[in-house]
Design a protein around this motif. Sequence first.
Motif, PDB file in Angstrom:
ATOM      1  N   ASN A  51      39.759  34.775  42.521  1.00  8.24           N
ATOM      2  CA  ASN A  51      40.927  35.857  43.363  1.00  8.24           C
ATOM      3  C   ASN A  51      40.295  36.782  43.216  1.00  8.24           C
ATOM      4  OD1 ASN A  51      42.984  33.456  43.148  1.00  8.24           O
ATOM      5  ND2 ASN A  51      42.517  33.216  41.266  1.00  8.24           N
ATOM      6  N   GLY A  52      39.392  37.715  42.527  1.00 11.68           N
ATOM      7  CA  GLY A  52      38.760  38.965  42.523  1.00 11.68           C
ATOM      8  C   GLY A  52      40.125  39.753  41.588  1.00 11.68           C
ATOM      9  N   CYS A  53      40.102  39.338  41.046  1.00 11.98           N
ATOM     10  CA  CYS A  53      41.019  39.450  39.585  1.00 11.98           C
ATOM     11  C   CYS A  53      40.653  40.728  39.626  1.00 11.98           C
ATOM     12  CB  CYS A  53      41.669  38.674  38.470  1.00 11.98           C
ATOM     13  SG  CYS A  53      42.067  38.877  36.881  1.00 11.98           S
ATOM     14  N   THR A  54      41.640  41.803  39.028  1.00 12.61           N
ATOM     15  CA  THR A  54      41.332  43.440  38.115  1.00 12.61           C
ATOM     16  C   THR A  54      42.153  43.071  37.450  1.00 12.61           C
ATOM     17  OG1 THR A  54      43.946  44.047  39.520  1.00 12.61           O
ATOM     18  CG2 THR A  54      40.833  44.641  40.550  1.00 12.61           C
ATOM     19  N   GLN A  55      43.392  42.929  37.458  1.00  8.87           N
ATOM     20  CA  GLN A  55      44.096  42.358  35.593  1.00  8.87           C
ATOM     21  C   GLN A  55      44.183  41.308  35.051  1.00  8.87           C
ATOM     22  OE1 GLN A  55      47.794  46.200  35.410  1.00  8.87           O
ATOM     23  NE2 GLN A  55      45.788  46.685  37.301  1.00  8.87           N
ATOM     24  N   ALA A  56      45.010  40.632  34.145  1.00  7.56           N
ATOM     25  CA  ALA A  56      45.886  39.207  33.863  1.00  7.56           C
ATOM     26  C   ALA A  56      46.889  39.484  33.234  1.00  7.56           C
ATOM     27  CB  ALA A  56      44.879  38.158  33.570  1.00  7.56           C
ATOM     28  N   ALA A  57      47.631  38.712  33.398  1.00  5.15           N
ATOM     29  CA  ALA A  57      48.749  39.133  32.936  1.00  5.15           C
ATOM     30  C   ALA A  57      49.062  37.377  31.887  1.00  5.15           C
ATOM     31  CB  ALA A  57      50.217  38.636  33.748  1.00  5.15           C
ATOM     32  N   ILE A  58      49.633  37.084  30.782  1.00  5.02           N
ATOM     33  CA  ILE A  58      49.217  35.724  29.609  1.00  5.02           C
ATOM     34  C   ILE A  58      50.777  35.686  29.746  1.00  5.02           C
ATOM     35  CG2 ILE A  58      48.391  34.637  27.945  1.00  5.02           C
ATOM     36  CD1 ILE A  58      46.272  35.483  28.744  1.00  5.02           C
ATOM     37  N   THR A  59      51.246  34.396  29.956  1.00  5.39           N
ATOM     38  CA  THR A  59      52.613  34.054  29.437  1.00  5.39           C
ATOM     39  C   THR A  59      52.153  32.764  28.069  1.00  5.39           C
ATOM     40  OG1 THR A  59      52.067  32.619  31.753  1.00  5.39           O
ATOM     41  CG2 THR A  59      53.444  34.456  31.796  1.00  5.39           C
TER      42      THR A  59
END
Length: 336
Positions: free
Chosen positions: A272-280
């Motif tokens: 995904n080329g993730c630059t930041q993540a969210a955790i739910t």
Amino acid sequence: MACTIIVGGFFGDEGKGKIVAHIARRDRPAIISRGGVGPNAGHTVNIGEKTYGVRMVPSGFVYEEALLCIGTGVLVDPRVFLSEVDLLGVKGRAFVDERCGIIDEAHIQRDKGSDHLSKTIGSTGTGCGPANADRVMRIGRQAKDVPELAEYLMDVPAEINESLDDGEFVLIEGTQGFYISLYFGTYPYVTSKDTSASQIAADNGVGPTRIDDVIAVFKAYPTRVGAGPFTTEMTPEEAHELGIEEFGTVTHRPRRIGNWDGERARYSAMINGCTQAAITGIDRIDPDSYGCSDYNKLSKVAKDFIKKAEDDIGAPVTLISTGPDISHIIDLRKEL
Ligand code: IMP
Ligand code: MG
């Protein structure tokens, strides 16, 4: 942060709807546009006493100044779209790209009537697979052929790219999750299209060089609806012990529940080329964190989980959801 894409890091239902709604309210995008397959996805947004489940209109509708668009690559079921526009009162700011593929009753019947799709794969029965098949066979209808959609038509990619040229913030909302991608997921137990960030960008006609941030959303306890491999799946008894019980927004089927999968998180963040993540769902790791909006007030258990997730993902966790309401969130991102 001119153009941000939100995607699901696991099997879908990670809580993207809530993350999108929060970002929309805080960062005031000019446009919120949806990518992904179509009305097989359901996003839930809880605001105070009200719960909204949206399948076509972007979850960012809660921010009233934004245009709400559906990208070119997304399948539209006109009945679902029109009823949501009506229910949410968003007429005048909701638009559909004129080239979107259309789902009709025959697609739904083919989806539900196929044992392979409905029983083996466990499709949502919303007609998405057959409609995408028709599009590939070049026999499908487009939004511009549907008279009921005439007043909603737009060249969505042109609007988005012009907005970016003007220095405005555009939020692009992905649907589904990485592991049900047609290419990268657990084939054949997948949906009928890729679901990674590149596809979500392409759905909206946004070139790869124009994306500033990809926020991948991961659930502390991942879930999966429908059939297919799920390596960290727990037994219904274990899930019950933890007090976790979930049902699909679209199909109301019970969701299978699993433990955190660090290896899958890393691989998905990479593609995904993730630059930041969210955790739910941090409140499920530590119930005392329910509703918390201050990182410093989190327990060691919760902070340790986030640290471990960050190491697995390989990008900073900047959004932490601590409960279902839009206000139950810790936002560590810089101000725009
Ligand atoms: P289809 O996309 O309806 O053909 O369903 C194919 C598979 O993808 C099934 O296992 C569905 O449960 C799953 N799926 C499709 N959309 C979503 C979603 O938005 N969230 C979770 N699972 C989904
Ligand atoms: Mg969902």
